[in-house]
Design an enzyme around this catalytic site. Structure first.
Site, PDB file in Angstrom:
ATOM      1  N   ARG A  90      53.518  17.093   5.129  1.00  0.00           N
ATOM      2  CA  ARG A  90      53.062  17.860   6.810  1.00  0.00           C
ATOM      3  C   ARG A  90      52.254  18.630   6.366  1.00  0.00           C
ATOM      4  NH1 ARG A  90      56.704  20.712   8.083  1.00  0.00           N
ATOM      5  NH2 ARG A  90      58.313  20.495   5.803  1.00  0.00           N
ATOM      6  N   TYR A 114      50.984  10.687   6.302  1.00  0.00           N
ATOM      7  CA  TYR A 114      52.329  10.978   6.197  1.00  0.00           C
ATOM      8  C   TYR A 114      53.509  10.844   7.039  1.00  0.00           C
ATOM      9  CZ  TYR A 114      55.286  13.288   4.032  1.00  0.00           C
ATOM     10  OH  TYR A 114      56.887  13.864   3.635  1.00  0.00           O
ATOM     11  N   LYS A 121      60.786  14.750  12.504  1.00  0.00           N
ATOM     12  CA  LYS A 121      60.125  15.672  13.068  1.00  0.00           C
ATOM     13  C   LYS A 121      59.689  16.646  13.969  1.00  0.00           C
ATOM     14  CE  LYS A 121      62.171  16.789   9.073  1.00  0.00           C
ATOM     15  NZ  LYS A 121      62.443  16.602   7.769  1.00  0.00           N
ATOM     16  N   HIS A 173      67.801  20.861  11.351  1.00  0.00           N
ATOM     17  CA  HIS A 173      67.299  20.036  10.347  1.00  0.00           C
ATOM     18  C   HIS A 173      68.222  20.440   8.682  1.00  0.00           C
ATOM     19  CE1 HIS A 173      64.224  20.309   6.465  1.00  0.00           C
ATOM     20  NE2 HIS A 173      64.404  18.981   6.666  1.00  0.00           N
ATOM     21  N   SER A 224      62.964  22.152   3.541  1.00  0.00           N
ATOM     22  CA  SER A 224      62.150  20.839   2.978  1.00  0.00           C
ATOM     23  C   SER A 224      62.564  20.373   1.919  1.00  0.00           C
ATOM     24  CB  SER A 224      60.738  20.823   3.688  1.00  0.00           C
ATOM     25  OG  SER A 224      61.099  20.556   4.756  1.00  0.00           O
ATOM     26  N   CYS A 233      64.432  21.487  -0.680  1.00  0.00           N
ATOM     27  CA  CYS A 233      65.885  22.153  -1.285  1.00  0.00           C
ATOM     28  C   CYS A 233      67.583  21.779  -0.863  1.00  0.00           C
ATOM     29  CB  CYS A 233      65.874  22.824  -0.127  1.00  0.00           C
ATOM     30  SG  CYS A 233      64.737  24.447  -0.701  1.00  0.00           S
ATOM     31  N   ASN A 238      70.724  14.998  -1.391  1.00  0.00           N
ATOM     32  CA  ASN A 238      71.470  14.838  -2.908  1.00  0.00           C
ATOM     33  C   ASN A 238      73.093  15.611  -2.451  1.00  0.00           C
ATOM     34  OD1 ASN A 238      69.960  15.089  -5.751  1.00  0.00           O
ATOM     35  ND2 ASN A 238      68.613  15.709  -4.292  1.00  0.00           N
ATOM     36  N   ASP A 247      69.692  14.632   6.779  1.00  0.00           N
ATOM     37  CA  ASP A 247      68.158  15.844   7.380  1.00  0.00           C
ATOM     38  C   ASP A 247      68.295  15.318   8.777  1.00  0.00           C
ATOM     39  OD1 ASP A 247      65.405  16.394   6.611  1.00  0.00           O
ATOM     40  OD2 ASP A 247      64.095  14.741   8.294  1.00  0.00           O
ATOM     41  N   SER A 258      56.611  12.460  -3.688  1.00  0.00           N
ATOM     42  CA  SER A 258      56.473  11.263  -3.726  1.00  0.00           C
ATOM     43  C   SER A 258      58.137  10.726  -2.487  1.00  0.00           C
ATOM     44  CB  SER A 258      56.605  10.142  -4.677  1.00  0.00           C
ATOM     45  OG  SER A 258      57.129  11.045  -5.178  1.00  0.00           O
ATOM     46  N   ARG A 259      57.946  10.248  -1.972  1.00  0.00           N
ATOM     47  CA  ARG A 259      59.231   9.536  -0.929  1.00  0.00           C
ATOM     48  C   ARG A 259      59.593   7.964  -1.072  1.00  0.00           C
ATOM     49  NH1 ARG A 259      61.163  14.014   2.157  1.00  0.00           N
ATOM     50  NH2 ARG A 259      60.375  15.569   1.782  1.00  0.00           N
ATOM     51  N   ARG A 317      66.561  27.831  -1.948  1.00  0.00           N
ATOM     52  CA  ARG A 317      66.083  28.000  -2.929  1.00  0.00           C
ATOM     53  C   ARG A 317      65.559  29.016  -3.250  1.00  0.00           C
ATOM     54  NH1 ARG A 317      63.641  23.006  -6.452  1.00  0.00           N
ATOM     55  NH2 ARG A 317      64.165  22.159  -5.001  1.00  0.00           N
ATOM     56  N   PHE A 356      73.912  19.732  -8.504  1.00  0.00           N
ATOM     57  CA  PHE A 356      74.533  18.103  -7.762  1.00  0.00           C
ATOM     58  C   PHE A 356      75.716  17.427  -7.935  1.00  0.00           C
ATOM     59  CE2 PHE A 356      70.238  18.281 -10.218  1.00  0.00           C
ATOM     60  CZ  PHE A 356      69.830  17.481  -9.012  1.00  0.00           C
ATOM     61  N   GLU A 391      78.642  19.102  -9.157  1.00  0.00           N
ATOM     62  CA  GLU A 391      79.202  20.090  -9.830  1.00  0.00           C
ATOM     63  C   GLU A 391      79.508  20.536  -7.763  1.00  0.00           C
ATOM     64  OE1 GLU A 391      80.627  19.964 -11.841  1.00  0.00           O
ATOM     65  OE2 GLU A 391      79.826  19.434 -13.757  1.00  0.00           O
TER      66      GLU A 391
END
Ligand code: GTP
Ligand code: SPV
Ligand code: MN
Length: 600
Positions: free
Chosen positions: A73, A212, A221, A241, A263, A265, A269, A288, A379-380, A411, A507, A509
């Site tokens: 972005r 992109y 977005k 978000h 993004s 962060c 997951n 997302d 990469s996605r 983060r 993750f 945990e």
């Protein structure tokens, strides 16, 4: 099928398609029907030309390699063009709508020459919604058209549902690379000049120069967050978000949790997490974007407007995010800027042991001795939500699910403990409004710089951020009872030790933190009251079977008044940016925090 024989009688849509065609001058117009046949035809064309490379190890899957300058972005090229500059400021770039329209009309003139113009009717969220949220993207990128197949509900069913008169968000996209007669196309056409422009007063999006994801898949977005947030301001709901997950405890009690992390962060997951503690179950609803509205029961309900995942590839594997791996294993997936193995599969950093040889994201030979990573850090994978093995069955319910807890997270290597519970809604809004995080590769610019990213929405708030905080406060007041509001928590999976390791294993945990959250919701989890909110004691967090040193756990949970004292001036200057527009209750929250920290 072009302008002469269009598959709709929607007059405003037809008029707009005609106008854009006249301006951009494409060779042909294709109305996308969303069928499997169309997917096959477009991917075959892209493979024949070389823009897509087949990934034979996975069914019906492809790799795209972008131009190396078109990988993320572009926040400094993203504009909110409201009539009043105050309605965009101070965190957005603003340009007068007339000026932007004039500038971009100049850029769009003839910009689709030599190309096909695709008309993509789509719907964000369920088509069965009371008011389906339609959009139509006009694009000269077949990569965008096939990505929209995955990310949205689109095609004939949407066009039919729109009838002759439904409102829709106009989304105009051009890669900005017209072709002269006989000129050979680039594998990834784009333009050095990029604009991602939003006209909130007209609910319109104009994007130019980039192919992109976040710049070009305009339902995501641009619509679902930036235009969506202005709709939400006007209509009394929130566009966020956020991931959405459904959590079932060993006793069979069901909870719904949303999480707003910036993004790259950890939303994807957490959304697909496989709990490491026995008896707990997580199901995915979204990774997302969430739209939050009040239900008839007075609770806040969240729904996911998307139909696929556009997830960060590096770091994803069977140990960290097995459910994402299982999702892409089923195929029908578009990979962007990852590496290719010698046996025709994809690979990226963090996916087990590195092979001896790869073709990297720039198409070059790669070995473990190469200086650069094999895959771009942003990469996605782009993959259908329905392939997720832990998808909750409510994912398509237009009402969404009632939310019990909202997690904010960032983060941060220091200061922010693993988890903190807010005292009440306004305190939770304060936590969101002051959220901070290290920048990531999801946007161009420097990585690892701490910045305020309120509610993880800094790049996505479509209006004045102070008004947005005010809207969050008002949403709390609109609750028929404070008891019906979700509880707010602030998490940080990314705190580091002095020698630079992540303190918390993260993750799967993270289910231990979800368990503590549920115990707090049920009024039985133990917590200590700290200046910043309620935090778990090391004993109240379930760490059974967790391979983690006691001192690391303590450090992950620690609230250090000295570190917090350093945050205060940063928050003060952040709030000062908003002047009188900042809700005064947020200043009061800051004052109360200073008092609790014994600061002047
Ligand atoms: P966007 O799609 O950009 O909005 O990102 P996201 O919030 O969905 O981030 P995602 O879940 O894809 O995670 C981004 C990166 O953070 C990946 O490389 C993950 O492996 C890593 N990550 C996610 N969760 C954790 C965690 O709990 N601990 C650690 N150390 N890393 C994590
Ligand atoms: C993000 O950057 O937050 C993403 C990827 O989810 S993109 O769709 O490109 O914005
Ligand atoms: Mn995102």
């Amino acid at each position: 099928m072009g302008l002469t024989d269009p598959p709709t009688r929607h007059h405003r849509l037809l008029a707009w398609v005609g106008e854009v065609a006249e301006l951009t001058d494409p060779d042909q117009i294709v109305w996308c029907d969303g069928s499997p046949g169309e997917w096959e035809r477009l991917t075959a064309e892209l493979v024949a030309f070389g823009t897509l490379v087949p990934v034979p190890a996975k069914p019906d899957s492809f790799l795209a390699r972008t131009d190396p300058n078109d990988v993320a972005r572009v926040e400094e090229r993203t504009f909110i063009c409201s009539a009043d500059p105050e309605d965009a400021g101070p965190t957005n770039n603003w340009t007068a709508p007339d000026y932007m329209r004039e500038t971009m009309t100049g850029l769009y003139r003839g910009s689709m020459r030599g190309r096909t113009m695709y008309v993509v009717p789509f719907c964000m969220g369920s088509l069965d919604a009371e008011k389906p949220m339609f959009g139509v993207e006009i694009t000269d990128s077949a990569y965008v058209a096939v990505s929209m197949h995955i990310m949205t509900r689109m095609g004939t069913s949407v066009l039919d549902a729109m009838g002759k008169n439904a409102d829709f968000v106009k989304c105009l996209h051009s890669v900005g690379a017209p072709l002269a007669p006989g000129e050979t196309d680039a594998l990834w056409p784009c333009n050095e000049t990029k604009y991602i422009s939003h006209f909130p007063d007209d609910r319109e999006i104009w994007s130019f120069g980039s192919g992109y994801g976040g710049n070009s898949l305009l339902g995501k977005k641009c619509y679902a967050l930036r235009i969506g947030s202005t709709m939400g301001r006007d209509e009394g709901w929130l566009a966020e978000h956020m991931l959405i997950l459904r959590l079932t405890s060993p006793e069979g009690k069901v909870y719904h949790v949303t999480g707003a992390f910036p993004s790259a962060c950890g939303k994807t997951n957490l959304a697909m997490l496989e709990p490491t503690i026995p008896g707990w179950k997580v199901e995915t609803l979204g990774d997302d974007i969430a739209w939050l509205r009040y239900g008839e029961d007075g609770r806040l309900w969240a729904s996911n407007p998307e139909y696929g995942f556009f997830g960060v590839a590096p770091g994803t594997d069977y140990r960290t995010n097995p459910n994402a791996m299982r999702t892409i294993e089923k195929g029908h997936t578009l990979f962007t800027n990852v590496a290719l193995t010698d046996d025709g599969d994809i690979w990226w950093e963090g996916m087990g042991e590195s092979p001896e040889h790869l073709i990297d994201w720039k198409g070059r030979d790669w070995t473990p001795n190469s200086e650069e990573p094999s895959s771009h850090p942003n990469s996605r994978f782009c993959t259908p939500i329905k392939q997720c093995p832990v998808l909750a069955e409510q994912y398509d319910d237009p009402r969404g699910v009632p939310i019990d807890a909202i997690l904010f997270g960032g983060r941060r290597a220091t200061t922010i403990p693993l988890v903190t519970q807010a005292r009440d809604w306004v305190h939770g809004v304060y936590m969101g409004a002051t959220l901070s995080s290290e920048t990531t590769a999801a946007a161009t610019g420097k990585v690892g710089v701490v910045r305020r990213d309120p509610m993880a929405m800094l790049p996505f708030i479509g209006y004045n951020a102070a008004d947005y905080f005010g809207h969050w406060i008002e949403m709390g007041k609109a609750a028929t009872s404070e008891d019906l509001l979700p509880e707010v928590f602030y998490v940080n999976w990314f705190r580091r030790s002095e020698d630079g390791r992540f303190l918390w294993p993260g993750f799967g945990e993270n289910s231990r933190v979800l368990k503590w959250v549920v115990e707090r919701l049920e009024g039985r989890g133990e917590a200590v009251e700290t200046p910043i909110g309620y935090c778990p004691t090391p004993e109240s967090l379930d760490v059974e079977g967790l391979d983690m040193g006691e001192s690391d756990l303590k450090a992950a949970l620690q609230v250090d008044p000295e570190e917090w004292a350093e945050e205060i001036p940063l928050v003060e200057s952040w709030f000062a940016r908003f002047g009188d527009r900042l809700p005064t209750v947020l200043w009061s929250e800051l004052d109360a925090l200073k008092q609790r920290l014994d600061l002047p």
